[in-house]
Write an enzyme that holds these catalytic residues in place. Structure first.
Site, PDB file in Angstrom:
ATOM      1  N   GLU A 169      29.131  40.657  50.565  1.00 11.65           N
ATOM      2  CA  GLU A 169      30.422  41.245  50.903  1.00 11.65           C
ATOM      3  C   GLU A 169      30.921  42.096  49.731  1.00 11.65           C
ATOM      4  OE1 GLU A 169      33.325  38.476  52.319  1.00 11.65           O
ATOM      5  OE2 GLU A 169      31.916  37.479  53.659  1.00 11.65           O
ATOM      6  N   ARG A 183      43.023  46.667  52.360  1.00 10.91           N
ATOM      7  CA  ARG A 183      41.710  46.569  51.733  1.00 10.91           C
ATOM      8  C   ARG A 183      40.700  46.315  52.833  1.00 10.91           C
ATOM      9  NH1 ARG A 183      39.790  48.388  47.250  1.00 10.91           N
ATOM     10  NH2 ARG A 183      38.619  46.554  46.599  1.00 10.91           N
ATOM     11  N   ARG A 219      42.763  20.143  41.840  1.00  9.25           N
ATOM     12  CA  ARG A 219      42.571  18.767  42.295  1.00  9.25           C
ATOM     13  C   ARG A 219      41.995  17.932  41.160  1.00  9.25           C
ATOM     14  NH1 ARG A 219      39.487  19.854  47.965  1.00  9.25           N
ATOM     15  NH2 ARG A 219      41.234  20.781  49.122  1.00  9.25           N
ATOM     16  N   ARG A 255      50.044  30.137  44.319  1.00  4.84           N
ATOM     17  CA  ARG A 255      49.592  28.854  43.771  1.00  4.84           C
ATOM     18  C   ARG A 255      48.067  28.834  43.797  1.00  4.84           C
ATOM     19  NH1 ARG A 255      48.032  25.206  47.606  1.00  4.84           N
ATOM     20  NH2 ARG A 255      48.385  23.475  46.193  1.00  4.84           N
ATOM     21  N   ASP A 260      45.383  32.857  59.369  1.00  4.74           N
ATOM     22  CA  ASP A 260      44.235  32.014  59.671  1.00  4.74           C
ATOM     23  C   ASP A 260      44.088  31.914  61.191  1.00  4.74           C
ATOM     24  OD1 ASP A 260      43.409  31.431  57.066  1.00  4.74           O
ATOM     25  OD2 ASP A 260      44.865  29.797  56.876  1.00  4.74           O
ATOM     26  N   TYR A 317      48.252  38.510  56.936  1.00  5.86           N
ATOM     27  CA  TYR A 317      47.010  37.750  57.031  1.00  5.86           C
ATOM     28  C   TYR A 317      47.283  36.444  57.759  1.00  5.86           C
ATOM     29  CZ  TYR A 317      42.699  35.374  55.980  1.00  5.86           C
ATOM     30  OH  TYR A 317      41.515  34.705  56.119  1.00  5.86           O
ATOM     31  N   ARG A 371      30.933  37.864  47.497  1.00  7.98           N
ATOM     32  CA  ARG A 371      30.353  36.656  48.088  1.00  7.98           C
ATOM     33  C   ARG A 371      28.990  36.956  48.693  1.00  7.98           C
ATOM     34  NH1 ARG A 371      34.591  33.647  52.006  1.00  7.98           N
ATOM     35  NH2 ARG A 371      34.380  35.531  53.254  1.00  7.98           N
TER      36      ARG A 371
END
Length: 366
Positions: free
Chosen positions: A300, A249, A176, A172, A350, A348, A280
């Protein structure tokens, strides 16, 4: 250092540090090994000229779990920080995540229903079954947003064309229809006032820590020193890649000191065109509003894991997930071995989820 410990923890990153802290609180003896020359894993920060440098990329703590927010603030105080990155497409600046600021700049509109109509019309381009990431992205946000803000960044990140990437990488994309630049939806968001290294130091203060030590080069010796081993490294390496290597990666970071107070005016700027080689630029002082006559930026560059030897992002395609499962089954049969963290779980995570899983593992050990 003792002759024997209750727990050996391989990896001094966030997962290992939380486990060490909780186990030590319960009176357990803990030895922590890390092959790097510092603690903290990828959240490691280093203070230079009064600025906390995020050596392994931007880390912004965010969570909707009040218990986890209270937990980290109980270790070290956090400063409020709202992540409002911007996207730079060939010099044109767009707000992230995709919101009314983005759509207003892109289409010269101002009302949510105008944006909704444009996106809905562009979504119609995709018909039939979705077969790749490109089709998935267009079906979610339309062609214009995909071309300017998704395609180039994603292809750099993964080193492959979007038409060759699996659709489920982008399950997704947030859209917004409000003028809200807060990247995260979580209730709590911040950065440690003293830097992430201070957080790691406080978590590890009651454990014995050995750095510059590669556990996998002498597993038998180290495991014999503890009743149980909590392993947070790459699981294929633990088993000498006996079934073959898992894919990752990686990132290269190019950090530069600039003799100016402010370089780009924001902590995180994404470069979404394909031609710019980096994804970035991080300007570190903006995370904590550090006062300094100079500034530090980090570019990066996404690269293949073999180029750096530092695994960052598991490539969770069907082939790699199946391979990981074979290693996990081996580990399940290994008495006294516990797995945790991003690498050992090949997932991954958080930071808040990392802490939740570390606390759950310690609870299981009780």
């Amino acid at each position: 250092m003792k002759d024997h410990y209750d727990f050996l923890i391989v990896g001094a990153g966030l997962f290992g540090a939380v486990c060490a802290h909780e186990l030590a609180k319960e009176g357990k003896s803990v030895l922590v090994l890390d092959k790097r020359n510092h603690i903290g894993g990828n959240i490691y920060t280093e203070k230079v000229d009064g600025i906390d440098i995020h050596r392994y990329g931007a880390h912004i703590f965010h969570t909707s779990n009040k218990a986890i927010w209270d937990y980290v603030n109980g270790i070290t105080p956090f400063l409020p920080f709202i992540n409002s990155p911007v996207a730079n497409y060939k010099g044109e600046i767009y707000s992230m995540p995709f919101n009314m600021h983005t759509f207003s700049k892109m289409w010269n509109i101002s009302m949510p229903d105008e944006a909704e109509r444009i996106i809905e019309e562009q979504r119609k381009e995709i018909k039939g079954e979705i077969e790749n990431l490109e089709q998935q992205a267009i079906s979610l946000v339309g062609r214009d947003i995909y071309e300017r803000l998704v395609k180039g960044y994603t292809e750099k990140q993964w080193g492959r064309s979007c038409s060759e990437l699996p659709a489920d990488i982008i399950k997704r994309l947030p859209v917004r229809l409000t003028y809200d630049n807060n990247y995260f939806n979580d209730r709590y968001q911040g950065i440690p006032e003293e830097g992430y290294t201070a957080l790691a130091e406080k978590l590890l203060k009651d454990a014995d820590v050995i750095l510059n030590e590669d556990f996998n080069k002498d597993r038998k010796r180290w495991r014999a020193m503890a009743d149980k081993t909590i392993y947070t490294g790459c699981l294929d390496e633990f088993y000498d890649c006996c079934y073959g290597p898992l894919s990752y990666r990686s990132e290269k970071f190019e950090t530069e000191k600039l003799e100016k107070e402010n370089y780009q005016g924001v902590a995180v700027m994404n470069f979404t065109d394909r031609e710019t080689p980096y994804t970035r630029i991080i300007e570190h002082k903006h995370f904590t509003k550090a006062k300094s006559p100079v500034t530090y930026i980090s570019r990066e560059y996404p690269v293949d894991y073999t180029e750096t030897g530092e695994p960052y992002y598991p490539i969770n395609d069907e082939k790699n997930n199946a391979l990981y499962e074979r290693y996990r089954i081996l580990a399940e049969k290994d008495e006294g071995l516990l797995l945790g963290g991003r690498l050992a779980m090949y997932k991954y995570l958080d930071m808040d989820k990392t802490i939740e899983k570390a606390l759950a593992l310690v609870q299981m050990c009780r």
